[in-house]
Design a protein around this motif. Structure first.
Motif, PDB file in Angstrom:
ATOM      1  N   UNK A   1       0.862  -1.180   0.000  1.00 45.04           N
ATOM      2  CA  UNK A   1       0.000   0.000   0.000  1.00 45.04           C
ATOM      3  C   UNK A   1       0.897   1.228   0.000  1.00 45.04           C
ATOM      4  N   UNK A   2       0.853   2.064  -1.048  1.00 39.76           N
ATOM      5  CA  UNK A   2       1.797   3.188  -1.145  1.00 39.76           C
ATOM      6  C   UNK A   2       1.681   4.179  -0.003  1.00 39.76           C
ATOM      7  N   UNK A   3       0.488   4.410   0.507  1.00 32.08           N
ATOM      8  CA  UNK A   3       0.321   5.371   1.603  1.00 32.08           C
ATOM      9  C   UNK A   3       0.918   4.843   2.904  1.00 32.08           C
ATOM     10  N   UNK A   4       0.663   3.582   3.195  1.00 29.49           N
ATOM     11  CA  UNK A   4       1.218   2.981   4.406  1.00 29.49           C
ATOM     12  C   UNK A   4       2.739   2.939   4.321  1.00 29.49           C
ATOM     13  N   UNK A   5       3.233   2.508   3.153  1.00 29.06           N
ATOM     14  CA  UNK A   5       4.690   2.444   2.986  1.00 29.06           C
ATOM     15  C   UNK A   5       5.320   3.828   3.122  1.00 29.06           C
ATOM     16  N   UNK A   6       4.769   4.831   2.455  1.00 29.18           N
ATOM     17  CA  UNK A   6       5.358   6.172   2.453  1.00 29.18           C
ATOM     18  C   UNK A   6       5.358   6.787   3.843  1.00 29.18           C
ATOM     19  N   UNK A   7       4.297   6.556   4.606  1.00 30.34           N
ATOM     20  CA  UNK A   7       4.236   7.098   5.957  1.00 30.34           C
ATOM     21  C   UNK A   7       5.342   6.506   6.830  1.00 30.34           C
ATOM     22  N   UNK A   8       5.550   5.198   6.722  1.00 31.14           N
ATOM     23  CA  UNK A   8       6.608   4.551   7.490  1.00 31.14           C
ATOM     24  C   UNK A   8       7.994   4.985   7.048  1.00 31.14           C
ATOM     25  N   UNK A   9       8.193   5.093   5.726  1.00 28.17           N
ATOM     26  CA  UNK A   9       9.493   5.505   5.206  1.00 28.17           C
ATOM     27  C   UNK A   9       9.818   6.936   5.614  1.00 28.17           C
ATOM     28  N   UNK A  10       8.808   7.805   5.622  1.00 30.97           N
ATOM     29  CA  UNK A  10       9.027   9.202   6.025  1.00 30.97           C
ATOM     30  C   UNK A  10       9.456   9.279   7.479  1.00 30.97           C
TER      31      UNK A  10
END
Length: 214
Positions: free
Chosen positions: A27-36
Motif C-alpha cells: 500500500x503506497x500510503x502505508x509504505x510512504x508514511x513509514x518511510x518518512x
C-alpha cells in the motif's frame, strides 16, 4: 526475446536513502508514511514535515515504477529539503535488432541527444568490477512554460556490460544543480559497488536480474 544470464545484482545501500517499492504491491500510503518517519528520525517528527515527505516519496515511487527498474532509491540526506536525487538501477536486454550487448550500444543509448537536451552529453569509458562501462553526463530542460523557461534536470549514468546478452544502467538524476559535483561523485562510488552474480541460464520471460543490497 533471447535467453539471458539470470543473475543477482548487488549495490551498496546508502545510509540517507530509502528503497522505493517499484517491484512490490505494498500500500503506497502505508509504505510512504513509514518511510518518512524512518528518514526523519525521532528528533524531526513534525506532522507537516512527515506528511510532505510521505507525499513526495509516494510520487517518487510512482514515477520510478513507470520505468520498471530493478531497484530505485530516493536519496534524502536532509529530510526537511525533501528528495535530493533519484537513483535507479535497470537492466537492458539484447533483442533481435541488437543481439549482442556492447559498451558502444550502451553509449549510443545513453548519450543520444534529445530535443530537450540542455547541453550535449559527455561520455567516457570506464572499467568497473561488474564489467566494462561508459559514464555519461547529461542535462535536460523539463516543464517548459509559456515563457519558454523550464527546469534543468541533470543526470549521471553508467551503462555496464554485465553479459553478452544484457547490461545494467545506473542512473542518478537531480534538479539541485548546486550539488552536481557531489552527486556525480556519489554515482561514481555507487557504480564501483555494483556486483553481478550469474547463477544459471533461463529462458526469457521466466524473470529478470534481481537486486539485493551489497
Amino acid at each position: 526475446m533471447p535467453e539471458f544470464a539470470a543473475a543477482t545484482v548487488r549495490m551498496r545501500t546508502l545510509e540517507d536513502a530509502v528503497a522505493l517499492p517499484v517491484r512490490s504491491s505494498v500500500d503506497p500510503r502505508v509504505w510512504a508514511a513509514g518511510a518518512a518517519r524512518e528518514l526523519a528520525g525521532p528528533g524531526d517528527d513534525e506532522p507537516k514535515l512527515l506528511d510532505a515527505l510521505a507525499a513526495e516519496l509516494r510520487e517518487a515511487a510512482a514515477d520510478s515504477r513507470e520505468r520498471g527498474p530493478i531497484t530505485a532509491l530516493s536519496y534524502v540526506p536532509e529530510p526537511r529539503l525533501g528528495e535530493l536525487a533519484r537513483i535507479e538501477l535497470s537492466a537492458l536486454v539484447a533483442d533481435d535488432t541488437y543481439p549482442t550487448m556492447t559498451v558502444d550500444l550502451l553509449q549510443r543509448y545513453l548519450a543520444a541527444p534529445t530535443p530537450v537536451s540542455y547541453r550535449p552529453p559527455e561520455a567516457e569509458l570506464r572499467t568497473l568490477p561488474a564489467g566494462p562501462a561508459v559514464r555519461v553526463r547529461h542535462a535536460y530542460v523539463q516543464d517548459v512554460g509559456r515563457d519558454g523557461l523550464g527546469t534543468v534536470m541533470e543526470t549521471c549514468a553508467y551503462g555496464i556490460r554485465a553479459d553478452a546478452k544484457w547490461g545494467l544502467v545506473l542512473l542518478t538524476s537531480w534538479r539541485a544543480l548546486a550539488h552536481t559535483d557531489t552527486l556525480c561523485e556519489l554515482t561514481d562510488e555507487l557504480a564501483k559497488t555494483v556486483r553481478v552474480t550469474s547463477w544459471q541460464r533461463r529462458s526469457a520471460g521466466s524473470g529478470s536480474p534481481s537486486a539485493t543490497p551489497a
